[in-house]
Design an enzyme around this catalytic site. Structure first.
Site, PDB file in Angstrom:
ATOM      1  N   ASP B 312       0.924  -1.620  -0.235  1.00  0.00           N
ATOM      2  CA  ASP B 312       0.164  -0.082  -0.060  1.00  0.00           C
ATOM      3  C   ASP B 312       0.845   1.157   0.046  1.00  0.00           C
ATOM      4  O   ASP B 312       1.943   1.010   1.250  1.00  0.00           O
ATOM      5  CB  ASP B 312      -0.815   0.079   1.616  1.00  0.00           C
ATOM      6  CG  ASP B 312      -2.542  -1.446   1.197  1.00  0.00           C
ATOM      7  OD1 ASP B 312      -2.342  -0.993  -0.072  1.00  0.00           O
ATOM      8  OD2 ASP B 312      -2.414  -1.512   1.908  1.00  0.00           O
ATOM      9  N   ASP B 349      -3.009  26.555  10.795  1.00  0.00           N
ATOM     10  CA  ASP B 349      -3.384  25.065   9.710  1.00  0.00           C
ATOM     11  C   ASP B 349      -2.908  23.749  11.120  1.00  0.00           C
ATOM     12  O   ASP B 349      -1.988  23.868  10.617  1.00  0.00           O
ATOM     13  CB  ASP B 349      -3.237  25.192   8.551  1.00  0.00           C
ATOM     14  CG  ASP B 349      -3.711  23.848   8.012  1.00  0.00           C
ATOM     15  OD1 ASP B 349      -4.160  23.020   7.857  1.00  0.00           O
ATOM     16  OD2 ASP B 349      -2.822  24.489   6.164  1.00  0.00           O
ATOM     17  N   ARG B 385     -11.179  25.489   2.439  1.00  0.00           N
ATOM     18  CA  ARG B 385     -10.512  25.586   1.591  1.00  0.00           C
ATOM     19  C   ARG B 385      -8.905  26.178   1.399  1.00  0.00           C
ATOM     20  O   ARG B 385      -8.341  26.133   1.020  1.00  0.00           O
ATOM     21  CB  ARG B 385     -10.431  24.907   0.468  1.00  0.00           C
ATOM     22  CG  ARG B 385     -11.596  23.567   0.412  1.00  0.00           C
ATOM     23  CD  ARG B 385     -11.527  22.998  -1.334  1.00  0.00           C
ATOM     24  NE  ARG B 385     -11.969  23.611  -2.484  1.00  0.00           N
ATOM     25  CZ  ARG B 385     -11.120  23.669  -3.327  1.00  0.00           C
ATOM     26  NH1 ARG B 385     -10.456  23.032  -3.782  1.00  0.00           N
ATOM     27  NH2 ARG B 385     -11.526  24.372  -4.937  1.00  0.00           N
ATOM     28  N   SER B 387      -6.083  28.664   4.681  1.00  0.00           N
ATOM     29  CA  SER B 387      -6.586  29.190   6.071  1.00  0.00           C
ATOM     30  C   SER B 387      -5.436  30.530   5.749  1.00  0.00           C
ATOM     31  O   SER B 387      -5.715  30.702   4.592  1.00  0.00           O
ATOM     32  CB  SER B 387      -5.628  28.340   6.901  1.00  0.00           C
ATOM     33  OG  SER B 387      -4.466  27.890   6.467  1.00  0.00           O
ATOM     34  N   ASP B 521      -5.876  -4.026   6.082  1.00  0.00           N
ATOM     35  CA  ASP B 521      -6.383  -4.335   7.513  1.00  0.00           C
ATOM     36  C   ASP B 521      -7.895  -4.036   6.937  1.00  0.00           C
ATOM     37  O   ASP B 521      -8.809  -4.702   8.217  1.00  0.00           O
ATOM     38  CB  ASP B 521      -6.029  -2.814   8.398  1.00  0.00           C
ATOM     39  CG  ASP B 521      -5.600  -1.264   7.496  1.00  0.00           C
ATOM     40  OD1 ASP B 521      -6.812  -2.015   6.453  1.00  0.00           O
ATOM     41  OD2 ASP B 521      -5.815  -0.662   8.031  1.00  0.00           O
ATOM     42  N   ASP B 525     -10.113  -5.947   2.559  1.00  0.00           N
ATOM     43  CA  ASP B 525      -8.906  -6.931   1.930  1.00  0.00           C
ATOM     44  C   ASP B 525      -8.745  -7.777   2.546  1.00  0.00           C
ATOM     45  O   ASP B 525      -8.236  -8.533   1.936  1.00  0.00           O
ATOM     46  CB  ASP B 525      -7.833  -5.910   3.334  1.00  0.00           C
ATOM     47  CG  ASP B 525      -6.959  -4.666   2.673  1.00  0.00           C
ATOM     48  OD1 ASP B 525      -8.065  -3.963   1.295  1.00  0.00           O
ATOM     49  OD2 ASP B 525      -7.015  -4.280   3.579  1.00  0.00           O
TER      50      ASP B 525
END
Lengths: 570, 685
Positions: B312, B349, B385, B387, B521, B525
């Protein structure tokens, strides 16, 4: 060894180096059955054979069917050969008027020729009719060789095909090998031998009057073609008792060289064929290299031992080569060949399971004779018999791959085929069969007084004579050390048993292995795969052959040839 | 791997081999293992025991009519043969001992607790031993979770150190991929309801105990194949030695049974036969020490065979979040000004991305870092979207490039073409562009990107050398995925991957004959984990994932997959190397014993006594002693494993053949000679 002996050795290696790739590729084409130019010539003959025998040439066989075909064909061959010998007195082509052979000897000889061993408990010129030799023995010399190649090819197919249930067709493989390989090579080679003085006649014995006033009976026979297939098919059963030492079988230095070349030709070509069929010449080359190293090393050993002379000849006798003397241990050797070339011939014949001799092995020095014995003790893989040498070496390659594969951290693979418990079981059986037959039958014979009475010598040399006979037969070599009277009820049966076990108790596991490997997928190679087409692998394969197979015989070698040598030189 | 050592059952801390109690137990166990009933599983050592018993009988039987020195020699030989078997058992017992100690401490965790179970609308107290699958248990703060299960209601922090050794609590909540709880762990805060998924005796902890103890250890496929080869070699020597006596009798020099047995035991592969099971146990143990539980030895072996790794992207190859990589100033703007504005506007942020901008600026630029006075911080919101910070005379913003451009235009500013070009370029390379503005002017662009963990590129190169292909799996679009794949150095990638895609990829690889390993996990999967040849489930994952995989990583560290592959390889390499060593040893043993057997009768054979051993008795005894001692000497190597190097197969073979093949041929010549000197000095002749 004199310079000319080195040159002779080099010439032989050179001739083989040129021929092996050519024949190797040709054999692969024949066995892969791909359309080729020869089809127009051989096709009709093959189709005739298929039709006559009711063979469906396109039907492939599973391993069990393939194995059953080998066994059925061999059983029928034993029966035919047995009957031919028993009935030869009333069959045609018998100008020397020999009678039927005894049951025990007939059985031993039938088994011997069918198993490609060609152990001979008889003298050809006095015991067998021309018909028995030409029709019975020569046929077996062709087909038993072809059967060996067929089994080797079935194993190759098991290795190179992915997820296959079938391994080819035994009948087709045998037919193609005989028609396209053995027959053409035999015809050409026969012409070479006839041109060089090997006899080829259907006339019986010639009685001639010598200049000294006595008479001699000179045997006849269609010797040249028998001689060719005897070497080419690594059979070794000569029409004459003296085998390739006989001037009618092997008259000159050239014929000796040519016959030596012929008996090595196919066994060394088959690993090349294997490389071609596996799609990687390197795979074939590494197997070939291991075979060649062992053959060259022991041949050199035998040549060195024989050229250095025999301790049995006392002081005052010149044994080293001079301008007028060949030199070396010439006892039991033909002066026209000399010590080195004789040793090379016998060594090549023991290393290839041919078993032909151009000199008396029993008269070799202890170490020279020991080298011949050791050639066979390696299990006839250097390069071994036609076919049997290759499958024997491939079995040892599987052992090597198994050990080395673990050493690189992967489930062992050979040509992308995983070697797992099922395969190891068959490999273990294969490896056990020959030592079991050779050692236990020798032990038995030594303990049995009437069997021991067959020995010419006692002590260390007698032990060598006895172990040699059983190692030779159980490895399907057929080389006779001599010094053992084998034509007794006990030896006819015991040696026959050794030959049967050595041939079929190994072929069946080999074919089972081919079946098991064939069913597996062929995995792709990666950097994590153990490389098997390398010099390192060839070295490993050589080491495994010496340690796992050869060392088993160390105690008996110590009590036989080594003891004899050390006593002589103490 | 967990570095915490304070936890009650830390698996990563093996008990010391020098521990007296530990050694006592190992010795006691190895004596118990002398029983033929135990040895029957080990064909090589069983043969040693049978033949040693034979030698013992003949020693006693022949004692009356043999010379004193012969009797002493025979007795010593039989004694050392017995010690050989004992040493083999010691190896196995020591290997098992480490697991047993771990199992004991795990067992202490598995105390019976009482569970509050909802049945028929009522809460009743039930012993944890009486729980059944499907029971709903309520667990509160301080309670031990009575069994394995899934959280179906609530959220809680759980202390899982009993299992993982990691003392930091973890969060477990209903639904999602963090719902699995393990019996024996403790809830620290809040109430949860757990649906039991395993009956007592079949829980994770039970399986774990059985695993580390080796109780359920079965021979792995390669082990079985090797056993067959070893049995075959043993049989060859049975034939060779049984037939040797007739040859000896023919030569008028019959041998004593003790000497024949000594030769036999020295020749059969006792070294590997003695250490084989210890190597297997130690391999599993090495995984346990890295906090990975393999459900079968077969899976560990398969790990060594893996040729494709599915990794992954997030968490394995890259850090979980994107990070600020560079600042690009627009023409006419000083880079320091961009940095200053980016810093100020990111102070509010709290997202990892925002924090990474602050870090980048502080590391790379020398600026005045004091915040502006009298400002209003504008925190990042998913809606805007952006800061930023509003100071009395200026407004600084940082955010998604489209949002900032919109913001600038609303304030009458222009978006320069150059800004658009930089934004496109960053997106092209798989990065995320953020714009920084001051009032109505765009100052520059921040380049955010996935950061590949340090060292990953080297590891992938090593894997490639070992013949293992790495495939990165990510939900990113192909362009982004390609950029990261190229940077990380993986061989291939699967972009916009769905669980179905993963499954297809695994099946395709397997159809090509390749073994696949992956980590996972989520419940999603589970099918892929089950399909993969090596499926490593994260301990934080769902019960379904843990059931489907054949390994569980207690640390939930997906990078560990690479370690697992190495451990699998190491296990096989150790077996192969010791087999080679064992077989190569035979040369020297032949040369030690065979001349010794016959030299009395045939003095000429002393030429074969290349080691010049002092006497026949001493030669035989020295070979037997060497054969026994080499087992002990190799126990540490068997337990530790042959050192693994990430090299191609050809290089590994060359190296190991040199060390164990050539070494195996040479070492016994030296070893036997040294022992012979000692033995003859002690008066055996």
């Amino acid at each position: 060894m004199a310079a000319r002996d080195w040159l002779y050795f080099a010439l032989l290696i050179g001739a083989l180096a040129v021929s092996v790739p050519l024949l190797g590729v040709y054999l692969a084409r024949v066995l892969e059955g791909t359309p080729q130019r020869g089809d127009r010539v051989w096709g009709p003959l093959e189709r005739l054979i298929y039709r006559a025998l009711g063979i469906d040439s396109r039907a492939e066989q599973r391993w069990r069917t393939y194995a059953s075909s080998v066994l059925a064909f061999s059983a029928a061959s034993v029966l035919v050969l047995y009957l031919l010998q028993r009935l030869q007195g009333v069959l045609p082509l018998n100008p020397t008027h020999v009678g039927g052979v005894t049951p025990a000897l007939s059985w031993n000889t039938a088994v011997s020729f069918v198993t490609n061993t060609n152990w001979q408990n008889y003298a050809g010129e006095t015991a067998m009719s021309y018909f028995t030799q030409m029709v019975g023995f020569v046929t077996q010399n062709f087909v038993s060789a072809a059967a060996g190649i067929a089994v080797a090819v079935a194993l190759i197919r098991g290795l190179v095909r992915s997820r296959t249930a079938t391994l080819g067709n035994f009948w087709v493989d045998v037919t193609r090998v005989v028609v396209r390989v053995l027959l053409p090579l035999s015809v050409v080679s026969t012409l070479v031998l006839v041109a060089s003085g090997v006899i080829d006649t259907l006339a019986g014995t010639h009685v001639v009057h010598t200049v000294s006033g006595s008479t001699q009976s000179l045997p006849g026979g269609a010797i040249a073609p028998q001689e060719v297939i005897k070497e080419l098919g690594t059979n070794g059963g000569g029409p004459f008792n003296a085998n390739s030492a006989h001037p009618f079988e092997n008259p000159t230095g050239f014929t000796n060289f040519f016959e030596n070349y012929l008996l090595l030709l196919i066994p060394f070509s088959l690993p090349w064929t294997f490389g071609v069929m596996a799609g990687s010449r390197r795979q074939g080359a590494s197997v070939l290299a291991a075979m060649a190293v062992l053959w060259a090393a022991l041949s050199f050993g035998a040549m060195a031992a024989e050229t250095s002379g025999s301790h049995l000849l006392g002081p005052g006798i010149t044994q080293h080569a001079t301008a007028t003397v060949v030199g070396g241990n010439l006892t039991g050797k033909e002066v026209r060949f000399g010590a080195a070339q004789s040793a090379l011939f016998n060594s090549s014949a023991t290393a290839t399971s041919t078993g032909a001799v151009d000199s008396a092995s029993d008269s070799y020095t202890a170490l020279g004779g020991g080298a011949l014995l050791t050639n066979m003790m390696f299990g006839e893989v250097s390069p071994g018999g036609v076919g049997s040498g290759l499958y024997g070496m491939l079995i040892l390659a599987l052992v090597s791959v198994f050990i080395a594969g673990l050493m690189v951290g992967r489930t062992p693979e050979y040509l992308g085929k995983k070697i797992q418990a099922a395969e190891m079981k068959l490999v273990a059986i294969y490896i056990l069969v020959v030592p079991l037959a050779a050692l236990s039958l020798t032990a038995f014979a030594l303990l049995w007084p009437s069997a021991r009475a067959s020995l010419l010598n006692h002590g260390a040399h007698g032990l060598t004579e006895m172990i040699y006979a059983f190692v030779s037969t159980s490895n399907n070599n057929g080389s006779a050390f001599a010094g053992l009277n084998g034509n007794t009820g006990f030896f006819n049966i015991a040696l026959g048993l050794a030959m049967l076990l050595g041939r079929f108790a190994t072929i069946v596991p080999v074919l089972a292995l081919a079946g098991s490997l064939g069913a597996k997928p062929r995995l792709e190679e990666s950097a994590g795969t153990l490389p098997t087409g390398t010099p390192l692998f060839a070295l490993l394969l050589t080491g495994v052959t010496v340690i796992i197979v050869g060392l088993t015989y160390f105690p008996v070698l110590a009590l036989g040839p080594l003891l004899e040598h050390f006593v002589a030189h103490a | 791997m967990s570095l915490t050592t304070e936890a009650p059952t830390d698996l990563s801390r093996p008990p010391s081999s020098l521990d007296a109690a530990f050694l006592r137990r190992a010795l006691r166990d190895s004596l118990a293992k002398m029983s033929p009933r135990h040895l029957v599983h080990n064909p090589v050592m069983m043969t040693v025991e049978v033949t040693t018993a034979l030698a013992l009988v003949f020693w006693v039987k022949d004692a009356a009519h043999q010379s004193g020195s012969t009797n002493v020699f025979a007795g010593l030989t039989v004694g050392w043969l017995l010690i050989t078997i004992l040493f083999a058992n010691v190896a196995e017992a020591v290997a098992e001992g480490r697991g047993k100690a771990q199992a004991d401490s795990l067992r202490r965790t598995r105390t019976q607790t009482s569970a509050r179970v909802r049945r028929d609308g009522q809460l009743i107290d039930v012993s944890s031993a009486d729980l059944r699958v499907g029971d709903l248990c309520e667990v509160g703060p301080g309670d031990i979770i009575p069994g394995d299960g899934d959280v179906v209601e609530g959220i809680a922090t759980v202390d899982e150190s009993a299992i993982t050794g990691e003392s930091a609590p973890v969060i477990r909540e209903s639904g999602g991929d963090r719902s699995a709880v393990t019996g024996g762990t403790r809830v620290l805060s809040d109430h949860i309801v757990v649906r039991i998924t395993a009956n007592p005796g079949e829980t994770f902890l039970d399986r774990m105990i059985a695993l580390v103890e080796g109780a359920s250890r079965q021979k792995t496929p390669n082990e079985i194949a090797l056993d067959i080869l070893l049995a075959g070699l043993t049989l060859i020597f049975v034939i060779a030695i049984v037939t040797l006596q007739p040859f000896a009798v023919y030569s008028h020099d019959p041998q004593s049974v003790v000497v024949l047995v000594a030769l036999f035991v020295c020749l059969i592969p006792t070294t590997i036969g003695a250490l084989l099971s210890a190597i297997g146990i130690a391999g599993m143990d090495r995984l346990v020490q890295r906090n990975v539980l393999a459900m079968s030895g077969r899976a560990v072996e398969a790990a060594g065979d893996v040729s494709t790794l599915l990794l992954d992207k997030t968490g394995t190859i890259t850090y979980g979040n994107r990070r600020a990589h560079e600042l690009v100033a627009l023409p006419g703007v000083r880079e320091e000004d961009v940095a200053w504005a980016a810093l100020q506007s990111s102070l509010a942020d709290e997202t990892p991305e925002g924090r990474s901008i602050v870090t980048l600026v502080r590391e790379r630029y020398v600026l005045d870092f004091t915040p502006l006075a009298d400002t209003v911080l504008v925190p990042f919101s998913a809606h805007t979207r952006m800061s930023g910070v509003d100071a009395p005379e200026r407004q600084l913003r940082k955010g998604a490039s489209s949002a900032v451009e919109q913001w600038v235009r609303e304030r009458g500013g222009e978006v320069p073409d150059e800004a658009n070009r930089i934004v496109d370029q960053i997106a092209e390379r798989g990065g995320t562009p953020l714009a920084v503005s001051d009032g109505s002017r765009i100052l520059g662009i921040i380049h955010l990107k996935d950061v590949v963990k340090p060292g990953m590129t080297e590891r992938f190169a090593q894997l490639r050398a070992m013949g293992i292909r790495t495939v990165m799996v990510t939900g990113d679009n192909p362009k982004t995925a390609a950029a990261i794949a190229a940077e990380a150095g993986v061989d291939d990638f699967l972009a916009e991957a769905t669980p179905e895609d993963k499954m297809r990829l695994i099946k395709r690889e397997q159809a090509g004959g390749r073994l696949v390993a992956m980590t996972g996990d989520g419940t999603n999967d589970a099918p892929a984990l089950a399909q993969a040849d090596v499926g490593v489930a994260m301990n934080t994952g769902t019960q379904a994932a843990k059931e489907a995989g054949n390994m569980v990583d207690l640390d939930s560290d997906p990078t560990k997959l690479i370690d697992i592959v190495e451990i699998g390889k190491q296990l096989l390499i150790t077996r192969g190397s010791l087999t080679t060593f064992s077989i190569a040893n035979d040369i020297a043993k032949f040369f030690a014993i065979v001349p010794a057997m016959f030299v009395a009768k045939f003095p000429a054979l002393s030429a074969l006594n290349v080691m010049r051993l002092s006497s026949p008795h001493s030669a035989v005894l020295s070979a037997v002693i060497f054969n026994a001692l080499v087992i002990v000497a190799l126990i540490p190597l068997a337990l530790r494993g042959v050192r693994f190097r990430a090299l191609g197969a050809a290089a590994v073979l060359r190296r190991n053949l040199l060390v164990f093949g050539l070494g195996g041929a040479v070492v016994p010549f030296l070893g036997i000679k040294v022992i012979d000197l000692a033995v003859s000095a002690l008066g055996v002749h």
